[in-house]
Scaffold this active site. Structure first.
Site, PDB file in Angstrom:
ATOM      1  N   GLN A  42      19.363 -30.871 -35.542  1.00  0.00           N
ATOM      2  CA  GLN A  42      19.434 -32.109 -36.317  1.00  0.00           C
ATOM      3  C   GLN A  42      20.859 -32.499 -36.697  1.00  0.00           C
ATOM      4  O   GLN A  42      21.117 -33.631 -37.067  1.00  0.00           O
ATOM      5  CB  GLN A  42      18.575 -31.954 -37.584  1.00  0.00           C
ATOM      6  CG  GLN A  42      17.132 -31.672 -37.253  1.00  0.00           C
ATOM      7  CD  GLN A  42      16.285 -31.461 -38.491  1.00  0.00           C
ATOM      8  OE1 GLN A  42      16.088 -30.347 -38.936  1.00  0.00           O
ATOM      9  NE2 GLN A  42      15.789 -32.542 -39.064  1.00  0.00           N
ATOM     10  N   HIS A 139      14.608 -22.638 -36.344  1.00  0.00           N
ATOM     11  CA  HIS A 139      14.242 -23.918 -36.954  1.00  0.00           C
ATOM     12  C   HIS A 139      13.704 -24.841 -35.849  1.00  0.00           C
ATOM     13  O   HIS A 139      14.339 -25.791 -35.452  1.00  0.00           O
ATOM     14  CB  HIS A 139      15.473 -24.524 -37.644  1.00  0.00           C
ATOM     15  CG  HIS A 139      15.168 -25.594 -38.653  1.00  0.00           C
ATOM     16  ND1 HIS A 139      15.371 -25.446 -39.996  1.00  0.00           N
ATOM     17  CD2 HIS A 139      14.674 -26.840 -38.499  1.00  0.00           C
ATOM     18  CE1 HIS A 139      15.027 -26.550 -40.633  1.00  0.00           C
ATOM     19  NE2 HIS A 139      14.597 -27.422 -39.749  1.00  0.00           N
ATOM     20  N   ASN A 184      11.595 -21.046 -40.045  1.00  0.00           N
ATOM     21  CA  ASN A 184      11.495 -22.189 -40.944  1.00  0.00           C
ATOM     22  C   ASN A 184      10.067 -22.724 -41.032  1.00  0.00           C
ATOM     23  O   ASN A 184       9.372 -22.803 -40.030  1.00  0.00           O
ATOM     24  CB  ASN A 184      12.411 -23.308 -40.412  1.00  0.00           C
ATOM     25  CG  ASN A 184      12.351 -24.547 -41.260  1.00  0.00           C
ATOM     26  OD1 ASN A 184      12.700 -24.505 -42.434  1.00  0.00           O
ATOM     27  ND2 ASN A 184      11.880 -25.643 -40.674  1.00  0.00           N
ATOM     28  N   GLU A 185       9.661 -23.116 -42.212  1.00  0.00           N
ATOM     29  CA  GLU A 185       8.309 -23.631 -42.520  1.00  0.00           C
ATOM     30  C   GLU A 185       7.258 -23.209 -41.492  1.00  0.00           C
ATOM     31  O   GLU A 185       6.649 -24.028 -40.803  1.00  0.00           O
ATOM     32  CB  GLU A 185       8.294 -25.146 -42.774  1.00  0.00           C
ATOM     33  CG  GLU A 185       8.934 -26.043 -41.752  1.00  0.00           C
ATOM     34  CD  GLU A 185       9.069 -27.496 -42.238  1.00  0.00           C
ATOM     35  OE1 GLU A 185       9.256 -27.716 -43.439  1.00  0.00           O
ATOM     36  OE2 GLU A 185       8.995 -28.406 -41.392  1.00  0.00           O
ATOM     37  N   TYR A 330       8.146 -31.030 -50.758  1.00  0.00           N
ATOM     38  CA  TYR A 330       8.444 -32.446 -50.957  1.00  0.00           C
ATOM     39  C   TYR A 330       7.388 -33.155 -51.804  1.00  0.00           C
ATOM     40  O   TYR A 330       7.715 -33.976 -52.636  1.00  0.00           O
ATOM     41  CB  TYR A 330       8.548 -33.178 -49.601  1.00  0.00           C
ATOM     42  CG  TYR A 330       9.724 -32.740 -48.766  1.00  0.00           C
ATOM     43  CD1 TYR A 330      10.967 -33.335 -48.916  1.00  0.00           C
ATOM     44  CD2 TYR A 330       9.600 -31.723 -47.838  1.00  0.00           C
ATOM     45  CE1 TYR A 330      12.060 -32.929 -48.163  1.00  0.00           C
ATOM     46  CE2 TYR A 330      10.698 -31.309 -47.078  1.00  0.00           C
ATOM     47  CZ  TYR A 330      11.924 -31.916 -47.248  1.00  0.00           C
ATOM     48  OH  TYR A 330      12.996 -31.506 -46.512  1.00  0.00           O
ATOM     49  N   GLU A 390      14.196 -26.295 -48.953  1.00  0.00           N
ATOM     50  CA  GLU A 390      14.289 -27.743 -48.770  1.00  0.00           C
ATOM     51  C   GLU A 390      13.552 -28.424 -49.900  1.00  0.00           C
ATOM     52  O   GLU A 390      12.454 -28.004 -50.273  1.00  0.00           O
ATOM     53  CB  GLU A 390      13.662 -28.216 -47.446  1.00  0.00           C
ATOM     54  CG  GLU A 390      14.436 -27.836 -46.215  1.00  0.00           C
ATOM     55  CD  GLU A 390      13.802 -28.363 -44.919  1.00  0.00           C
ATOM     56  OE1 GLU A 390      13.041 -29.356 -44.974  1.00  0.00           O
ATOM     57  OE2 GLU A 390      14.057 -27.760 -43.868  1.00  0.00           O
ATOM     58  N   TRP A 433      17.683 -30.945 -49.330  1.00  0.00           N
ATOM     59  CA  TRP A 433      17.615 -31.428 -47.950  1.00  0.00           C
ATOM     60  C   TRP A 433      17.816 -32.932 -47.953  1.00  0.00           C
ATOM     61  O   TRP A 433      17.050 -33.625 -48.605  1.00  0.00           O
ATOM     62  CB  TRP A 433      16.258 -31.104 -47.308  1.00  0.00           C
ATOM     63  CG  TRP A 433      16.175 -31.588 -45.890  1.00  0.00           C
ATOM     64  CD1 TRP A 433      15.719 -32.801 -45.443  1.00  0.00           C
ATOM     65  CD2 TRP A 433      16.596 -30.871 -44.731  1.00  0.00           C
ATOM     66  NE1 TRP A 433      15.821 -32.870 -44.082  1.00  0.00           N
ATOM     67  CE2 TRP A 433      16.353 -31.705 -43.616  1.00  0.00           C
ATOM     68  CE3 TRP A 433      17.157 -29.596 -44.513  1.00  0.00           C
ATOM     69  CZ2 TRP A 433      16.655 -31.314 -42.300  1.00  0.00           C
ATOM     70  CZ3 TRP A 433      17.452 -29.215 -43.221  1.00  0.00           C
ATOM     71  CH2 TRP A 433      17.196 -30.077 -42.130  1.00  0.00           C
ATOM     72  N   PHE A 449      17.511 -38.422 -45.697  1.00  0.00           N
ATOM     73  CA  PHE A 449      17.438 -37.694 -46.964  1.00  0.00           C
ATOM     74  C   PHE A 449      18.831 -37.369 -47.506  1.00  0.00           C
ATOM     75  O   PHE A 449      18.970 -36.778 -48.571  1.00  0.00           O
ATOM     76  CB  PHE A 449      16.716 -36.355 -46.769  1.00  0.00           C
ATOM     77  CG  PHE A 449      15.248 -36.450 -46.447  1.00  0.00           C
ATOM     78  CD1 PHE A 449      14.808 -36.813 -45.173  1.00  0.00           C
ATOM     79  CD2 PHE A 449      14.296 -36.150 -47.411  1.00  0.00           C
ATOM     80  CE1 PHE A 449      13.449 -36.880 -44.875  1.00  0.00           C
ATOM     81  CE2 PHE A 449      12.934 -36.214 -47.122  1.00  0.00           C
ATOM     82  CZ  PHE A 449      12.512 -36.582 -45.855  1.00  0.00           C
TER      83      PHE A 449
END
Ligand SMILES: *[C@@H]1O[C@H](CO)[C@@H](O)[C@H](O)[C@H]1NC(C)=O
Ligand SMILES: *[C@@H]1O[C@H](CO)[C@@H](O)[C@H](O)[C@H]1NC(C)=O
Ligand SMILES: *[C@@H]1O[C@H](CO)[C@@H](O)[C@H](O)[C@H]1NC(C)=O
Ligand SMILES: *[C@@H]1O[C@H](CO)[C@@H](O)[C@H](O)[C@H]1NC(C)=O
Length: 500
Positions: A42, A139, A184-185, A330, A390, A433, A449
Site C-alpha cells: 500500500q 500483510h 495481519n488481521e 474501526y 490499526e 491507520w 485514512f
C-alpha cells in the site's frame, strides 16, 4: 482496512451512557507507544524494481476502478522523506510490513540483496530518528510464486515456507526490531479471501459471495482450513523465535485480528445469544486456540466436520504462542439473530451463514464500542497484552486538509482506550491507520485514512500535513489537552451501507 459493507436498515435507538474525562499523553504510561502505520504493497510502490516479483495483490482487483499499488506513495524511494515527516510529527513508533516477494522473490530460497538492503535502510532511518519499528511479516501479499506452485495458504506447505521467511527476518532485522506481528488481521484475511472472495486469491463458492463471482473455491470449508494453517504458521514462526532468537533479541511476537464492537440489537435473549455467537466466530475462532488451545464449542457444533481438529501436539504449539494480541478496530455493529431461512444447502454455506447473525451498523464514530472490545478481550482471554495496530477514520480522498471529523474520531477513540486501560486492560500501544494517504486494499485511491495528504496526480507525490497530523503532534508533545468528551448519543439514525 475496513471490512465489508453492511446490511442496510434504518434504526433509531437509545445508546449506552459513557464518558471520557479530560486527558493528555501523560495519562498513559511512559513506555506506551503511540505511532501510525502503513503496509508494503500500500505504501512502497516500485513493484517491479530491484528484483521484487509479483505478490497475489499485484493485479488483483475485485471491484471496478480499483487501480493498483504499482506506485502507491513510492515509499520505496521516498522512505527517508517519510521518516522525516514521522519524526516531525513526533511519532514514537511506526508499523510497516515486509514485502515477502521483495525479500525472497521466489517465496523460498535465495534472498534478494537489494530487498534486504531496503528494509535495513528503513529500519536504520527509523532508529536514527528515535522511532520504534513494529514489523508485520505478512500483510496480505503472498508471493505469487507460492500461490501458483501449491495454492498458498490453503496448503499445509505454507507453514514451512512462512517459517523460513520469518527466520530470515528475525536473523536480519531482529537486533533492531523488538515488536513483531506475524499475520495481519488473520480472521478477516481468511474470511475475505476464502469465504467472500474479495481479497486475493479471491476464492468462494460460485453461489455464495454477496459481493463477487469467484471462479474457484469453497466457502463452506476453505476459510476454516486457512484459519487453521494461519494458526499453525503463526505458532511455528513464534516458537522458532523463542527457541532461536528471543533470549538474545528480547522482542515479542503476536498474531493480529480484526475486531468489531458487537452489541445486541435488542435486549431479547435471542439477540444476546446471537451476539455471543458472533463474538465466538470473529474473536474466539483464532483467539481461543491461541489462549486456551482449542476452537470455541459453538463453532465445533455449527461447523462440524468442516472445522479442522487440533491434534494434541498442534494444540500445545498454538496455545500461548502469542506474546500479545494485535487488534485492528474501526467499527461497531449491532447483532441480531438471523431470520429463520429455509435450511441452507451445503453449496450455499459459508462463514457468514455458519455464524448466522445479521448485523446493523451504528455509525462511524462509536468510541464506547472500542472500549467494549478491549473490555471483552480482557475478560474473555485472560487479559492479554494488546497493541492496537490499526484504528482510523476514512474520508473521500481529496485535498481537504481541515479534517476535523478525523481529529474528533481519534480523540474519542484514544480516550475510550484510556478508559479501558484504567479499568485494567493491558493495552500497550496505539497505531493510527494510516500514517499517510495510500493505496487502500478495498477502495484504491478513492478513500483515505492518512494523517498526511498525498497528491497522487503530482509527479512528486507531494505530501501535506492534515489538521489531524498537527493535532497528533500536539497530543504527543503534551501541548494538547483533550477536553472531557461526552460519548453518549441519545439517538442514532442510520441508513445505507458503509462507505467502502
Ligand atoms: C465444499 O466442500 C464440501 C465438503 O467437502 C462439499 O460437501 C461441498 O459440495 C463443496 N461445495 C462446493 C461448492 O464445491
Ligand atoms: C471494569 O472491569 C470489571 C472487571 O473486569 C468489569 O466487571 C466491569 O464491567 C468493567 N467496567 C467497564 C465500564 O467496562
Ligand atoms: C496536485 O498535483 C497536480 C499536478 O502537479 C496539480 O495540478 C494540482 O493542483 C495538485 N493538487 C493539489 C490539491 O495540490
Ligand atoms: C507541539 O506540537 C505543536 C503542533 O500541534 C507545535 O505547534 C508545537 O510547536 C509543539 N511544541 C513543542 C514544545 O514541541
Amino acid at each position: 482496512m475496513k471490512a465489508f459493507s453492511l446490511l442496510s436498515i434504518c434504526v433509531v435507538i437509545v445508546l449506552a451512557n459513557s464518558h471520557i474525562d479530560a486527558f493528555t499523553r501523560n495519562d498513559f504510561p511512559e513506555d506506551f507507544l503511540f505511532g501510525a502505520g502503513t503496509s508494503a504493497y500500500q505504501w512502497e510502490g516500485a513493484v517491479d524494481e530491484d528484483g521484487r516479483t509479483p505478490s497475489v495483490w499485484d493485479g488483483f482487483s475485485p471491484f471496478d476502478n480499483m487501480d493498483n499499488g504499482d506506485i502507491a506513495c513510492d515509499g520505496y524511494h521516498k522512505y527517508k522523506k517519510d521518516v522525516k515527516l514521522m519524526a516531525e510529527m513526533g511519532l514514537e513508533a511506526f508499523r510497516f510490513s515486509i514485502s515477502w516477494s521483495r525479500l525472497i522473490p521466489n517465496g523460498r530460497g535465495p534472498i534478494n540483496p537489494k530487498g534486504l538492503q531496503f528494509y535495513k535502510n528503513l529500519i536504520k532511518e527509523l532508529l536514527t530518528h528515535g522511532i520504534e519499528p513494529h514489523l508485520t511479516l505478512y500483510h496480505y501479499d503472498l508471493p505469487q510464486a507460492l500461490e501458483d506452485e501449491y495454492g498458498g495458504w490453503i496448503n499445509h506447505k505454507i507453514i514451512e515456507d512462512f517459517t523460513a521467511f520469518a527466520d530470515v527476518c528475525f536473523r536480519e532485522f531482529g537486533d533492531d526490531v523488538k515488536l513483531w506481528t506475524t499475520i495481519n488481521e488473520a480472521n478477516i484475511f481468511a474470511i475475505g479471501a476464502y469465504s467472500e472472495g474479495i481479497l486475493p486469491p479471491g476464492h468462494c463458492s460460485t453461489s455464495s459471495s454477496r459481493y463477487v463471482k469467484c471462479s474457484t473455491g469453497n466457502s463452506s470449508t476453505e476459510p476454516y482450513i486457512v484459519g487453521h494453517n494461519i494458526l499453525l504458521a503463526h505458532a511455528s514462526a513464534s516458537n522458532l523465535y523463542r527457541l532461536k532468537y528471543k533470549s538474545k533479541q528480547r522482542g515479542s511476537i503476536g498474531l493480529c485480528i480484526y475486531t468489531y464492537g458487537l452489541f445486541p440489537y435488542t435486549n431479547s435473549k435471542e439477540d444476546e445469544v446471537a451476539t455471543q455467537r458472533a463474538k465466538d466466530f470473529y474473536f474466539g475462532w483464532l483467539l481461543k486456540p491461541l489462549v486456551f488451545g482449542d476452537y470455541p464449542d459453538v463453532m465445533k457444533r455449527v461447523v462440524g466436520t468442516r472445522l479442522p481438529v487440533f491434534s494434541e501436539e498442534e494444540s500445545e504449539q498454538v496455545r500461548g504462542s502469542s506474546d500479545f494480541i494485535g487488534v485492528i478496530h474501526y467499527t461497531t455493529l449491532y447483532v441480531t439473530e438471523s431470520k429463520p431461512s429455509p435450511s441452507i444447502l451445503p453449496s450455499n454455506q459459508d462463514f457468514s451463514t455458519d455464524m448466522g447473525v445479521e448485523t446493523i451498523s451504528i455509525g462511524n464514530t462509536v468510541p464506547w464500542g472500542f472500549e467494549g472490545v478491549l473490555e471483552y478481550l480482557k475478560q474473555s482471554f485472560n487479559n492479554p497484552p494488546i497493541y492496537i495496530l490499526e484504528n482510523g477514520f476514512a474520508t473521500k480522498h481529496d485535498s481537504t486538509l481541515q479534517d476535523t471529523a478525523r481529529v474528533e474520531y481519534i480523540q474519542s477513540y484514544i480516550g475510550a482506550m484510556l478508559n479501558a486501560i484504567r479499568n485494567g486492560s493491558d493495552t500497550r500501544g496505539y497505531f493510527y491507520w494510516s500514517m499517510i494517504d495510500l493505496y487502500e486494499l478495498l477502495a484504491g485511491y478513492r478513500v483515505s485514512f492518512g494523517l498526511y495528504y498525498v497528491n497522487f496526480s503530482d509527479d512528486g507525490l507531494k505530501r501535506s500535513p492534515k489538521l489531524s497530523a498537527s493535532w497528533y503532534t500536539g497530543f504527543l508533545n503534551g501541548t494538547v489537552d483533550v477536553s472531557p468528551l461526552d460519548i453518549t448519543q441519545q439517538q442514532s439514525h442510520f441508513s445505507g451501507s458503509s462507505s467502502l
